[in-house]
Design a protein around this motif. Sequence first.
Motif, PDB file in Angstrom:
ATOM      1  N   ALA A 153       0.833  -1.203   0.000  1.00  0.00           N
ATOM      2  CA  ALA A 153       0.000   0.000   0.000  1.00  0.00           C
ATOM      3  C   ALA A 153       0.865   1.249   0.000  1.00  0.00           C
ATOM      4  CB  ALA A 153      -0.932   0.002   1.206  1.00  0.00           C
ATOM      5  N   ASP A 157      -3.397   5.114  -0.914  1.00  0.00           N
ATOM      6  CA  ASP A 157      -4.354   4.180  -0.294  1.00  0.00           C
ATOM      7  C   ASP A 157      -4.751   4.595   1.119  1.00  0.00           C
ATOM      8  OD1 ASP A 157      -4.266   2.141  -2.467  1.00  0.00           O
ATOM      9  OD2 ASP A 157      -2.170   1.928  -1.814  1.00  0.00           O
ATOM     10  N   LEU A 161      -7.107   2.557   3.876  1.00  0.00           N
ATOM     11  CA  LEU A 161      -6.561   1.922   5.071  1.00  0.00           C
ATOM     12  C   LEU A 161      -7.251   2.445   6.327  1.00  0.00           C
ATOM     13  CD1 LEU A 161      -2.714   1.760   4.384  1.00  0.00           C
ATOM     14  CD2 LEU A 161      -4.536   0.212   3.665  1.00  0.00           C
ATOM     15  N   VAL A 193       1.742  -2.343   5.139  1.00  0.00           N
ATOM     16  CA  VAL A 193       0.466  -2.942   4.749  1.00  0.00           C
ATOM     17  C   VAL A 193       0.577  -3.429   3.309  1.00  0.00           C
ATOM     18  CG1 VAL A 193      -2.008  -2.611   4.397  1.00  0.00           C
ATOM     19  CG2 VAL A 193      -0.863  -1.434   6.276  1.00  0.00           C
ATOM     20  N   THR A 194       0.120  -4.644   3.076  1.00  0.00           N
ATOM     21  CA  THR A 194       0.049  -5.204   1.729  1.00  0.00           C
ATOM     22  C   THR A 194      -1.415  -5.414   1.370  1.00  0.00           C
ATOM     23  OG1 THR A 194       2.214  -6.267   1.823  1.00  0.00           O
ATOM     24  CG2 THR A 194       0.613  -7.215   0.307  1.00  0.00           C
ATOM     25  N   LEU A 195      -1.758  -5.082   0.142  1.00  0.00           N
ATOM     26  CA  LEU A 195      -3.113  -5.256  -0.367  1.00  0.00           C
ATOM     27  C   LEU A 195      -3.130  -6.406  -1.369  1.00  0.00           C
ATOM     28  CD1 LEU A 195      -3.981  -1.513  -1.113  1.00  0.00           C
ATOM     29  CD2 LEU A 195      -4.671  -2.831   0.899  1.00  0.00           C
ATOM     30  N   GLU A 197      -5.250  -7.122  -4.641  1.00  0.00           N
ATOM     31  CA  GLU A 197      -6.163  -6.402  -5.505  1.00  0.00           C
ATOM     32  C   GLU A 197      -6.556  -7.248  -6.709  1.00  0.00           C
ATOM     33  OE1 GLU A 197      -4.059  -2.843  -6.569  1.00  0.00           O
ATOM     34  OE2 GLU A 197      -2.836  -3.851  -8.071  1.00  0.00           O
ATOM     35  N   PRO A 203      -8.801  -2.902  -4.610  1.00  0.00           N
ATOM     36  CA  PRO A 203      -8.344  -3.579  -3.386  1.00  0.00           C
ATOM     37  C   PRO A 203      -9.417  -4.507  -2.832  1.00  0.00           C
ATOM     38  CG  PRO A 203      -7.825  -1.238  -3.320  1.00  0.00           C
ATOM     39  CD  PRO A 203      -8.771  -1.438  -4.473  1.00  0.00           C
ATOM     40  N   MET A 206      -6.483  -6.810   2.974  1.00  0.00           N
ATOM     41  CA  MET A 206      -5.204  -6.250   3.419  1.00  0.00           C
ATOM     42  C   MET A 206      -4.625  -7.101   4.531  1.00  0.00           C
ATOM     43  SD  MET A 206      -5.948  -2.929   5.860  1.00  0.00           S
ATOM     44  CE  MET A 206      -6.762  -3.119   7.469  1.00  0.00           C
ATOM     45  N   VAL A 237      -3.211 -12.809   0.649  1.00  0.00           N
ATOM     46  CA  VAL A 237      -2.475 -11.640   1.148  1.00  0.00           C
ATOM     47  C   VAL A 237      -1.655 -11.990   2.385  1.00  0.00           C
ATOM     48  CG1 VAL A 237      -4.257 -10.660   2.693  1.00  0.00           C
ATOM     49  CG2 VAL A 237      -2.683  -9.133   1.447  1.00  0.00           C
TER      50      VAL A 237
END
Length: 290
Positions: A153, A157, A161, A193-195, A197, A203, A206, A237
């Motif tokens: 992210a 974003d 978030l 933070v990783t999304l 998508e 998205p 997360m 994720v």
Amino acid sequence: MRPTAWHATDDLDAFLVRAGDFLRSRPDLHTVPLTVTEVLRTRGPHAYGSGVPVLGLLEEGGSVRATYFRTPPHRLFLTPLTAERADSLAAHLQSLGQPVPGVSADARTAAAFAEAWRLRTGASPVPYRRQRLYRLGTLTAPRPLPEGRARIAGHGDRDLLVRWFGEFGRAVGESGGTPPESWADARLAYGGVTLWESPDGTPLAMAGLTPPVAGQIRVAPVYTPVPLRGRGYAGAVTAEVSRLARERGADEVLLFTDLANPTSNGLYQRLGYRPVADFTVYDFQGQSSS
């Protein structure tokens, strides 16, 4: 009975000088105090709320044997204690007049302190949540993966978030703590933070990572909006942030689950996470103010 000496302080640097080696001796069981003190060190004393954090440690024979902390308005958090030490801590906190709205610790410690606090204050310990701490072994990505891709992210974003962290807090009953805006800004600062998508860039889920400290990183939180659940996004994720944590040098990749949720516990075990210890969270009701 061995002599015990609890020491309380609001001086984070002094606390870490005395307790740092102890906390680093078990990065898995001490993941929460390690992470919380790192956040307080880097973001300041009000990172978790407006109250002044209270930290404490137990010394026996010149060595630190246990610690506690509380970042108001949150519950007290303890490292593992014997029943004897739990009783001495209850006496210590009562003598300081410290409010203790609840406690979180490994299951035996939490039960021992809850009973000691009940006897001293008349509080009724009410179990709030049972959790399990897991450590990643061999990472096994889910197959088949859902359509889409993972990405870290970025600042674009932020609004998403903030919204998702607020929804997550309400879903787990912890919406009165860290402001979502503060959480999002802190995580964005280190790519935390990783999304997951969709192919068109929407998205879908997360997963976050705590800052690395003492060789450990914890996956937290993992969130998929309700209408998008059951499609494999959480697993995808989580696998990606687990890989990323290892890539960032973590010797131990950890996460907590709610034991009332068999779906998430099964998912994380399929990804390669193995149990370390069970934890219990209690709220204290009806205690005297003295």
